[in-house]
Design an enzyme around this catalytic site. Structure first.
Site, PDB file in Angstrom:
ATOM      1  N   GLU A  46      19.924  16.458  42.462  1.00  0.00           N
ATOM      2  CA  GLU A  46      18.942  17.191  42.625  1.00  0.00           C
ATOM      3  C   GLU A  46      18.684  18.329  41.468  1.00  0.00           C
ATOM      4  O   GLU A  46      19.875  18.768  41.342  1.00  0.00           O
ATOM      5  CB  GLU A  46      18.914  17.857  44.078  1.00  0.00           C
ATOM      6  CG  GLU A  46      18.019  17.049  45.061  1.00  0.00           C
ATOM      7  CD  GLU A  46      19.011  16.196  46.034  1.00  0.00           C
ATOM      8  OE1 GLU A  46      18.446  15.373  46.559  1.00  0.00           O
ATOM      9  OE2 GLU A  46      20.037  16.253  45.459  1.00  0.00           O
ATOM     10  N   THR A  47      17.694  18.902  41.169  1.00  0.00           N
ATOM     11  CA  THR A  47      17.412  20.035  40.358  1.00  0.00           C
ATOM     12  C   THR A  47      16.327  20.995  41.134  1.00  0.00           C
ATOM     13  O   THR A  47      15.479  20.468  41.401  1.00  0.00           O
ATOM     14  CB  THR A  47      16.833  19.503  38.879  1.00  0.00           C
ATOM     15  OG1 THR A  47      17.849  18.747  38.334  1.00  0.00           O
ATOM     16  CG2 THR A  47      16.524  20.850  38.175  1.00  0.00           C
TER      17      THR A  47
END
Length: 300
Positions: A46-47
């Site tokens: 995830e970012t």
């Protein structure tokens, strides 16, 4: 002007361990397509994209993207986002309300002890979904590379959510956990059938008195072959252990530490707290350390 990009390793004070997450500070003005492109380029599970508040009921807004899609919430990337904010802006100990999607996360806390910074976050109320039937459980075990003899008999294989659901599977032995070799195609097909993208596999046979659980998590249906350390897996896990009487609460509370990521060479620890709330609802919080892998300018 370039934006500030961090790579934060959540749930470990040591760089290149724990769970890496990209964090883009001051992400206002980026389109959804640009956010997705950044997440694909970084290729972390995830970012996080930190945005200004949209109303008076929250302090900051955060959007989360895997390399292939946006997700409603993410435990380790929330830890990463607020660790990056604390480091970049020199924030003191304190709490804030985070908006993600349409949900408000009330209890995000920065906990400073000298140079040490930990992040704590309250997760959503635990919601208990369906239990997998015998056929589904058998197919899941085979997809993981395990057998029926490896399954613990303490509780059901069940879907549980504190914001982003996981199927929880307890196995008998740590060596079995470490030797799993999942079939991503089979897990993806099962994800569509049972209605969850993540499979959180754990054991209580940790071999370490300081650790209650030892785990791995697989979510190939959303582009994550394996996640190193999963905040939104440990929260449901804590609620599951209480709900099924597997681990007793003391004075209305359960606290424990779980380790994940060893098989990937990225171990990290998650502190979990489960409290009994109103109408016997289970309220979960997780806490973790973090470290900075790098800080850079993002030109987009």
């Amino acid at each position: 002007m370039p934006r500030i990009l961090y790579q934060i390793d959540a749930f470990s004070p040591t760089p290149f361990q724990g769970n890496p997450a990209g964090v883009v500070l001051s992400a206002e003005g980026l389109t959804e397509a640009q956010m997705q492109a950044v997440a694909r380029e970084l290729n972390n599970s995830e970012t996080a994209f930190v945005l200004p508040a949209e109303g008076a009921d929250h302090d900051v807004r955060v959007r989360f993207f895997t390399p292939t899609t946006e997700v409603p919430t993410c435990g380790h990337a929330t830890v990463a986002a607020h660790y990056a904010r604390a480091v970049e802006y020199g924030l003191p100990s304190g709490s804030c309300v985070q908006k993600s999607g349409t949900s408000l996360l009330q209890g995000v806390q920065i906990l400073r002890e000298g140079d040490r910074v930990r992040i704590s976050m309250e997760q959503g109320k635990a919601v208990f979904g369906p239990e997998l039937n015998g056929s589904q459980t058998d197919r899941l075990l085979r997809a993981l590379g395990a057998g029926l003899d490896d399954l613990a008999d303490s509780g059901p294989v069940q879907i549980v959510s504190t914001g982003h659901s996981k199927a929880l599977v307890e196995l008998r032995d740590r060596s079995v956990i470490d030797s799993l070799r999942p079939d991503p195609t089979a897990l993806t097909a099962l994800s569509h059938e049972v209605g969850t993208n993540g499979f959180f596999v754990f054991t209580r046979a940790t071999g370490d008195p300081h650790l209650l659980t030892w785990s791995r998590m697989f979510a190939p249906a959303i582009g994550i072959a394996e996640d190193p350390v999963t905040g939104n897996g440990h929260g449901p896990l804590g609620a599951y252990l209480v709900r099924h009487g597997i681990v007793p609460m003391v004075n209305g509370r359960l606290t424990f530490t779980g380790r994940q990521g060893w098989a990937m060479g990225r171990p990290g620890d998650v502190e979990v707290r489960v409290d009994t709330g109103a109408e016997d609802a289970l309220q979960v919080a997780i806490t973790g350390e973090a470290s900075t892998a790098f800080r850079a300018d993002l030109h987009i």
